[in-house]
Design an enzyme around this catalytic site. Structure first.
Site, short mmCIF file in Angstrom:
data_model
loop_
_atom_site.label_atom_id
_atom_site.label_comp_id
_atom_site.label_asym_id
_atom_site.label_seq_id
_atom_site.Cartn_x
_atom_site.Cartn_y
_atom_site.Cartn_z
N LYS C 75 0.33 6.71 0.36
CA LYS C 75 1.12 6.09 1.42
C LYS C 75 0.83 6.84 2.72
O LYS C 75 0.65 8.06 2.71
CB LYS C 75 2.61 6.19 1.06
CG LYS C 75 3.55 5.47 2.01
CD LYS C 75 5.00 5.61 1.51
CE LYS C 75 5.99 4.83 2.36
NZ LYS C 75 7.38 4.94 1.83
N SER C 150 9.64 0.56 1.26
CA SER C 150 8.65 0.71 2.32
C SER C 150 7.25 1.04 1.80
O SER C 150 6.29 0.93 2.55
CB SER C 150 9.10 1.84 3.27
OG SER C 150 9.15 3.06 2.56
N SER C 174 12.38 2.87 -1.98
CA SER C 174 11.08 2.50 -1.43
C SER C 174 9.89 2.62 -2.37
O SER C 174 8.78 2.20 -2.02
CB SER C 174 10.80 3.32 -0.17
OG SER C 174 11.58 2.83 0.90
#
Ligand SMILES: [Mg+2]
Ligand SMILES: [Zn+2]
Lengths: 100, 492, 488
Positions: C75, C150, C174
């Site tokens: 990420k 996210s 997330s």
């Protein structure tokens, strides 16, 4: 509707160093109002004498031995600097009384 | 002027001192603590507030905070909490300062200072100044606004100082005059240096002071509105700034005005304080517990370990000097001014075997010499061994006190071995009986009239004759010895 | 050949080289990843070089770990020396890190190969991977839908088979929620299990890094590699990395699975979601587990509590983006205050500004006690709910999210309903507990996730349960159309 006013939003965004457009202020006043209305329901819970949780898990305080490591290479330290002079970061002038 | 003000108003002063802790690395990062390096040469990504960095507490900084707490009779709190003080400033990399707010590491102690007693005489008494709290926090970096350096109106940012461990020591509003304020600062600074918590070098910005000042009409119960004078970094400026602020406030009050709570700046050149920021529009710091740091837990065992390693404090030294060396309070007080001087004294005693002569020579002659040169003892070339052997030469009558006193400046400046110097330059006292008798004979022969009147029972000319002999010996003769030999010859 | 297990097996059998795997992953990222917009940056040359180094390690019989030579994606909020880390934000658009995060160091020590960065909601604030300077990520199961967020880019990339695993971060769900949207296993470990050093902070007391994989076994491998005490993170647990694969015994007999009454109420989750979760639970029951009802009485308050705590911390954590030392500085600013206001206003997106203002407000004078302190106290009550519940059960099970992947844009102008849907995931963050989401069925061709929450430190039991379920079902083997296209 929560008591949060556009003045609250303006004051708060000043604190957070954000300049908001008229539309942003209006939208935020509405959204924060809705969110805080929902948050106001926490008031129904009696929390007198309840310890606040700042850390999810209770741990012992870790400390570091006082040993100096080699500092960061100044060129790496300043690599992302929007503006630099020599090995100093450069920012525009500070207006008196901002903070210190 | 000041006196007239002080007749009407009582001055109330509280001090906040920021002192750099004596550590190798920073409070929350492993970057080295150094002074005088080029900008941003002593930083870790943590000190730059880079994305993703996290703080880890420097164990020694916590230990030094405990040490200061014990030295100032504070309670060392078993739990203290690191909080974030949120505000924006270019030398504050994260947009918040990690500090301690509601739960400081130590609290509730005191220090004693000497204050002049009211009324006649230069007598002094001891006064207790409360210490509210001391807390750990990180220093900010430096903003260089000086156009000369930064060029144009830009500001240069140097973060070498960012993250240096600070102890903020907050006094109670117990100080009643600028003199008391500086007396307190001197005591605090000497304690910090005695116990190696801080070098407290004001030139290096390691010891900075904020002064809270208010006035109240004598006899009034409640405090007046206070102002805070920021960033005073010399004893002189603390005293001058407080005086200036007292005058400013008294003028306002005399004109029936009211003091507004504000942060003041002291203009050293013009010797005046001016409002920097009004408290009404002060920032809202939004303090909250730092989620990256767990509260600091301190066990009794840790506290005892620190106590065990605690160096002797000034007051303990004073007491020990008075009893162990039979010194007067004044002499003891003189010697404990600095740890270096006290150590010099003790080493000298060991070398010369007499505390009395050691204190006499140090208090009377050495300190005067140091003051003339404006240096501290550690900056002088003279060692305790040197002074000790000089004292021994005098005690054994090998050198006259006068000669020794003349040698001292050179020894302070350049050091050296008194025995050698005396031998090489032939400064030894004349103890050769033959030589002395010859000199005496010469003088008597040269001054028959004086001799007569002494024989006639008038001792006055005796001093004149002695002076002549001492002159002839170039001061190297022992006066007592000369006197006995003169009398012997005259009366024989 | 796109799961971590198959890749590891092939590497060990000498059937494939790390270079081939990394090369394939890179081209998949450039094609599928580009179309889905789940991958936002690649380190092609470095990754290939590292792959060759891994191959020579393997030839000399000195591999570093089971992950040696396997490609993964990170990420875009975990820093790596010399590489961009943008958090999908304009304000960090061109930020190059001068240091390595602890996870990156540990992955390198394990021989794993980071091939690039994945799309995300700006500063991890969002549940849809739409708040991104790179534009929205598309769900491989239906490209008109969201990957969740996210960490949507990491979840979508694993679902699409670009890499066998990826890392995300989970502050309020997330990792677990995009896992459920994309039909992969997403785990949020116990708070403090994986070091946060080098993870760009959103809400420090809630953030935790976690892996996306297909199988529980793969998750165990990755977690073993990245977890364990880190002296650079004061909130890191003192324990060493747990032995997790050994815990995959395949046996759940006698295990008590708690079903919170509050998670199975009508007008709660979509019936299809509840249905899929219930049949998964029945499967585990027939495997020998017992189902017990438990209570989490403060469930109705967890979302407010979460948003007050998370935004307060975020408002402070994001103050460092001021245009002074790194990141975007607005052009032509006259003074420092203008530099702050314009750089931040131009650099942050709407959702981030919304949360900064909310967080600043709840910390400000006069509101602190009513909102922030109150939320911290309720956080204590939420922790106590779980302590009580775990007296009656070993793990807690329920839906991960009230619905399957929603359409892109469906909630972008309705932040409140987007927040409220986090009701099942935020509690584990508030209480610091481990949680995972695993695929347990589908509704109209979209994956559904079941969430398991365990006591602190007990990732092992969560993975054991997930592993038993995966041994008896094939939901985790389902491939999205995009994945099949590639395979064909
Ligand atoms: Mg202060
Ligand atoms: Zn301070």
């Amino acid at each position: 509707m929560s008591r949060i006013t556009r003045e609250d939003v303006e004051r708060t965004s000043r604190l957070a160093r954000l300049s908001l457009t008229e539309q942003e202020i209006a939208a935020l006043t509405r959204d924060l109002g809705l969110i805080l209305d929902h948050a106001d329901r926490l008031a129904v819970l009696d929390t007198t004498g309840i310890e606040p949780t700042a850390h999810a898990l209770p741990l012992a305080t870790p400390t570091r031995r006082d040993v100096a490591a080699p500092p960061l290479d100044p060129d790496l330290a300043l690599r992302n600097a929007p503006l630099r002079e020599g090995s100093a970061f450069v920012v525009p002038k500070v207006i008196e009384g901002e903070e210190s | 002027m000041m006196d007239r003000i002080l007749e009407r108003y009582e001055v109330v002063i509280g001090l906040e001192v920021h002192t750099h802790l004596k550590t190798e690395s920073k409070l929350f990062s492993p970057a080295p603590v150094r002074y005088g390096d080029p900008p941003n040469h002593d930083v870790h990504p943590i000190d730059l507030g880079m994305p993703g960095v996290l703080p880890v507490l420097n164990e020694r900084a916590a230990g030094l905070a405990i040490r200061l707490g014990l030295a100032t009779h504070c309670t060392v709190n078993h739990r203290s909490v690191f909080s974030r003080k949120n505000y924006f400033y270019p030398d504050l990399p994260k947009g918040y300062q990690i500090s301690q707010y509601e739960e400081p590491v130590v609290s509730g102690g005191w220090l004693e200072i000497e204050v002049a007693t009211k009324g006649a005489g230069r007598k002094t008494e001891r006064k207790r100044i409360g210490i509210t709290r001391a807390h750990l926090e990180e220093d900010a970096g430096k903003s260089i606004h000086d156009a000369a350096i930064a060029g144009g109106e830009d500001t240069y940012i140097d973060l070498n100082r960012a993250g240096v461990p600070l102890l903020e020591i907050v006094s109670e509003p117990d100080l009643r005059s600028p003199e008391e304020a500086t007396a307190y600062l001197r005591v605090l600074r000497s304690v910090l240096r005695y116990i190696d918590v801080s070098d407290a070098d004001m030139e290096k910005g390691q010891f900075r002071c904020d002064a809270n000042v208010s006035l109240r009409v004598r006899g009034a119960q409640e405090f007046g509105t206070r102002t805070e004078i920021k960033n005073l970094n010399s004893f002189a400026s603390v005293e001058a700034a407080i005086r200036a602020e007292i005058v400013r406030q008294s003028e306002i009050l005399d004109d029936g005005g009211r003091i507004v709570q504000a942060t003041m700046h002291f203009d050293v050149e013009r010797g005046r304080t001016r409002v920097m920021r009004l408290k009404e529009n002060a920032d809202d710091y939004r303090y909250f517990d730092d989620p990256d740091l767990i509260p600091l837990q301190i066990t009794d065992a840790q506290i005892e370990a620190v106590r065990a390693g605690m160096p002797e404090l000034p007051e303990q030294k004073r007491a020990r000097f008075e009893s162990a060396y039979a010194l007067s309070p004044d002499d003891a007080g003189l010697l404990i001014q600095s740890r270096a001087l006290a150590d010099f004294f003790e080493a000298t005693v060991v070398g010369c075997g007499s505390a009395r002569s050691a204190v006499n020579w140090i208090a009377r002659d050495l300190l005067k010499e140091l003051n003339d040169r404006g240096i501290e003892i550690d900056a002088a070339a003279i060692t305790p061994a040197t002074l000790a052997s000089l004292i021994r030469l005098v005690e054994s009558g090998l050198v006259t006190a006068r000669t020794a006193r003349e040698l001292l400046p050179e020894l302070v400046r350049a050091g050296g071995d008194p025995d050698e110097i005396v031998r090489e330059r032939g400064l030894g006292a004349v103890s050769d009986a033959g030589l002395l008798d010859a000199l005496v004979a010469e003088v008597l022969a040269a001054h028959p009239a004086a001799v007569e009147s002494v024989r006639g029972g008038d001792d006055k000319p005796l001093n004149f004759l002695m002076g002549k002999v001492m002159q002839a010996s170039k001061g190297k003769a022992d006066p007592a010895e000369v006197r006995t030999r003169l009398l012997a010859r005259i009366r024989s | 050949m796109d799961t971590l297990e198959t890749q590891r097996a092939a590497l060990e059998a000498g059937a494939v080289s790390a270079r081939e795997l990394v090369d394939r992953a890179l081209s998949a990222a450039e094609t599928v990843g580009a179309r889905l917009n789940t991958v936002v940056g690649l380190r092609r040359d470095a990754a290939l070089a590292e792959a060759e180094a891994s191959d020579s390690r393997r030839r000399s019989g000195s591999i570093r770990s089971p992950l040696d030579g396997t490609p993964l994606l990170l990420k875009d909020n975990m820093v790596m020396f010399g590489e961009l880390t943008t958090c999908a934000s304009r304000i960090l658009e061109s930020f190059v890190s001068p240091y390595d995060s602890t996870v990156v160091e540990r992955l390198r020590a394990a021989g794993a190969i980071v091939i690039g960065r994945t799309n995300m909601d700006e500063f991890a604030m969002g549940s849809s991977t739409e708040n991104s300077i790179y534009g929205p990520a598309h769900n491989p199961w239906d490209e008109s839908r969201s990957c969740g967020g996210s960490s949507g880019g990491s979840a979508g990339s694993v679902a699409a088979g670009i890499t066998g695993y990826a890392l995300g971060s989970d502050t309020g769900g997330s990792v677990r929620q995009p896992g459920s949207f994309c039909g992969v296993l997403g785990m949020k470990p116990t708070y403090g299990r994986v070091s946060r050093f080098g993870l760009v902070a959103f809400a420090s007391s809630l953030d935790q890094i976690g892996p996306f994989t297909r199988s529980a076994r793969e998750c165990a491998w990755v977690l073993e590699a990245i977890s364990g005490h880190d002296p650079r993170d004061s909130t890191s647990l003192p324990e060493p990395s747990p032995r997790l694969e050994a815990a995959l015994t395949g046996d759940v007999s006698g295990l008590r699975i708690g079903l919170p009454r509050e998670y199975f109420v009508v007008d709660g989750a979509d019936p299809a979601v509840i249905g899929a979760v219930r049949s998964a639970l029945a499967e585990l029951e027939s495997a020998g587990a017992t189902l017990v009802e438990v209570e989490l009485p403060h469930t109705a308050h967890v979302v407010s509590t979460y948003y007050l705590v998370a935004t307060a911390e975020a408002s402070s954590n994001l103050a460092r983006y001021d245009g002074a030392r790194f990141g975007r500085r607005a052009a032509g600013v006259e003074n420092v205050d203008e530099m702050y206001r314009r750089s931040r206003s131009e650099g942050f997106g709407d959702e981030v500004k919304r949360r900064i203002v909310l967080g600043t407000y709840v910390l400000s004078a006069g509101y602190f006690d009513a909102y922030y302190k109150k939320a911290q106290q309720v956080r204590t009550l939420v922790r106590q709910d779980f302590e009580r519940a775990f007296e009656a059960c070993d793990v807690i099970a329920g839906p991960t999210y009230p619905e399957p992947a929603f359409a892109l844009g469906a909630k972008s102008d309705d932040p409140i309903s987007m927040y409220l849907a986090d009701i099942y995931t935020v509690s584990a963050n508030l209480a610091g507990l481990p949680g995972l989401s695993l695929p347990c069925g589908q509704s109209a061709g979209l994956p559904i996730g079941m969430q398991l929450i365990g006591p602190a430190m007990d990732e092992a039991t969560l993975l054991r349960v997930a592993d038993v379920y995966q041994r008896r079902t094939d939901h985790h083997l389902q491939r999205p159309p995009t994945g099949r296209e590639r395979a064909a």
